[in-house]
Each structure stands twice: as C-alpha cells, then as structure tokens.
Design an enzyme around this catalytic site. Structure first.
Site, short mmCIF file in Angstrom:
data_model
loop_
_atom_site.label_atom_id
_atom_site.label_comp_id
_atom_site.label_asym_id
_atom_site.label_seq_id
_atom_site.Cartn_x
_atom_site.Cartn_y
_atom_site.Cartn_z
N HIS A 1 0.84 -1.20 0.00
CA HIS A 1 0.00 0.00 0.00
C HIS A 1 0.88 1.25 0.00
O HIS A 1 1.96 1.27 0.60
CB HIS A 1 -0.91 0.00 1.24
CG HIS A 1 -1.96 1.06 1.18
ND1 HIS A 1 -1.71 2.36 1.55
CD2 HIS A 1 -3.25 1.04 0.75
CE1 HIS A 1 -2.80 3.09 1.36
NE2 HIS A 1 -3.75 2.30 0.88
N GLU B 1 -4.17 2.71 -7.39
CA GLU B 1 -4.48 3.75 -6.42
C GLU B 1 -3.58 4.97 -6.66
O GLU B 1 -2.46 5.02 -6.15
CB GLU B 1 -4.23 3.22 -5.00
CG GLU B 1 -5.11 2.06 -4.62
CD GLU B 1 -5.39 2.05 -3.12
OE1 GLU B 1 -6.56 2.17 -2.75
OE2 GLU B 1 -4.43 1.95 -2.34
#
Ligand code: PEP
Length: 254
Positions: free
Chosen positions: A95, A168
């Site tokens: 992430h 993302e």
C-alpha cells in the site's frame, strides 16, 4: 473467471480494537444476501477476532500487510501462513502508505507477492499508482508499467491462482477527490495491456482483476460502476461506515 467484481475495505489504523469488532459484526449483518465478493482488512491485532466474527458469513477477511518469509527471526512481522491461520483470504501488498512511511519498495513488494502466492488460499492485492509529481510530469503510464514489472516480473501463476492489482493514484487517496472516471478507465487499460504483455491475455482474463482505489464514496461510485476494465474497488475512509460501504458495494456490482 469472468472478472467478477470485488469490493475491499481498508480500515488502516483508524479504529480501536473494540470499534473494529463492532464494525465487523455490523458488516456481517449488513451484507447478508449481498451476492457479490466483499472483504474487510482490519488492523493485524484484530485479525483473529474479526476472523471469528466473519466466519461463515458473506464478508471475507483480509490483512493490510505481510512479510516475505514464512518463519524466523523477523521481529514484528507476520507471515502469509499466519494470515491464513487467522482466517485471511486476501492481503494488501505494498500500500502507498507503507511505501511512504515504511519505505517499502517494489523489490520488497515482489518478495511479499511471491511469498503470498506460495501459500494456498491467500489472494494478494498489489497496490500501484503514481504520485502528484509523476502525474503532473505526465509519467503516469511509465510509472504504472514499471511498478507492475518490478512487482510481478518473473512470477508464474499456477492454475487459477488469483492476483488483484489495485490502481491507487496516491494523490487521490484520502483527498476526497477521486480520479475522473475516464482517466481511471484509461489507466486500467494501460495496466491490462502491460499485464497482457507479461502474462498473456488468457492468464490476465482468468487470473487477474484490476480494481480502483482513491476517495470512492456512495456519491461518486455510480460513475465507476460501468467502466470497462474496472473490476472492483479498494475503499478506505468510506468503508468505516457499514451503510456507506454497503451502498458502494451494491453500486459497483451493477
Ligand atoms: C486507500 O488508502 O486504499 C484508499 C482507497 O483510501 P480512501 O478511499 O480513503 O481514499
């Protein structure tokens, strides 16, 4: 697999342990009869407890991070097999917040991905995405392809082993402003082309899903539900409310 859509909640480090288990119970009830694929990723301390809460229900369990070795002197780390033992079926790998605050890089992400794929029953959610400067200097496509090559280069998938790529854009995460839907569609196309080059179209169709993450809410989700190549969503802030997350999940299925 015909790119079944999935919605994944990333609760980050936002809830206490008590709040985490309360929200997990609420989600389990809310998603009864949902009919799609949904998962929540709580903090690691809560995984075992939330695993027990979700057991047998419509919402699956995911972790926010994993280490690349399965056992040994790695203080503070959690292995893929431990995650499976805790009941996890998904794990977020690389992430952007880990890339930013813990200096995780794509060579580490590659090792984590390999370790996850070595364990049966755990699907990796590999995060990629450009930052503000890369976007402003028109380097997005290059950055995405590079991240995919570094994370996935040399990896062979066995049978129907699944990999989820989460696109993302870093500038969109937590900003309250999602990417323009047409831009998301374009980025997902670039990602699928790069994956096709690396794995071949058949493997990409059967083994990969590409999902979008970054400031999705029940207000903007409809603009993303019909987009070609968008196989689901990774949701941060808006997944901290069961009703809001359920609305998003229902909308993306359409
Ligand atoms: C995330 O951090 O993965 C994310 C998608 O966050 P948010 O939805 O809050 O932008």
């Amino acid at each position: 697999m015909d790119n079944k859509k999935i919605v994944i909640a990333n609760w980050k480090m936002k809830l206490s342990l008590a709040e985490t288990s309360d929200l997990a119970k609420e989600m389990k009830n809310k998603f009864k009869g949902f009919g799609g694929e949904a998962a929540i990723c709580p903090n690691s301390v809560s995984l075992v407890g939330v695993g027990k809460i979700l057991k047998g229900g419509p919402v699956k369990l995911g972790a926010q991070n994993v280490f690349w070795e399965d056992k040994g002197a790695y203080t503070g780390e959690i292995s893929p097999s431990m995650l499976v033992e805790a009941g996890c079926e998904y794990v977020i790998v690389g992430h952007s917040e880990r890339r930013k605050y813990l200096l995780e890089n794509y060579s580490m992400i590659h090792k984590e991905l390999k370790a996850v794929l070595n364990i049966e029953g755990l699907t990796p959610i590999v995060c990629i995405g450009e930052d503000t400067v890369e976007r402003k200097t028109d380097r997005r496509d290059f950055v995405l392809v590079n991240q995919l090559q570094e994370a996935l280069g040399g990896i062979n998938l066995m049978g129907d082993q699944q990999v989820i790529i989460a696109y993302e854009p870093i500038w969109a995460i937590g900003s309250g402003t999602a990417i323009e839907p047409t831009e998301a569609e374009y980025a997902h196309k670039i990602i699928k082309i790069a994956l096709n080059d690396m794995f071949g179209m058949r493997v990409v169709k059967n083994n990969f899903r590409v999902i979008y993450g970054g400031s999705i809410s029940s207000k903007n989700v409809k603009e993303f539900s019909g987009l070609e190549g968008v196989d689901g969503l990774l949701v941060g802030g808006a997944s901290l409310d069961a009703e809001e997350f359920y609305k998003i999940a229902k909308a993306i299925l359409k």
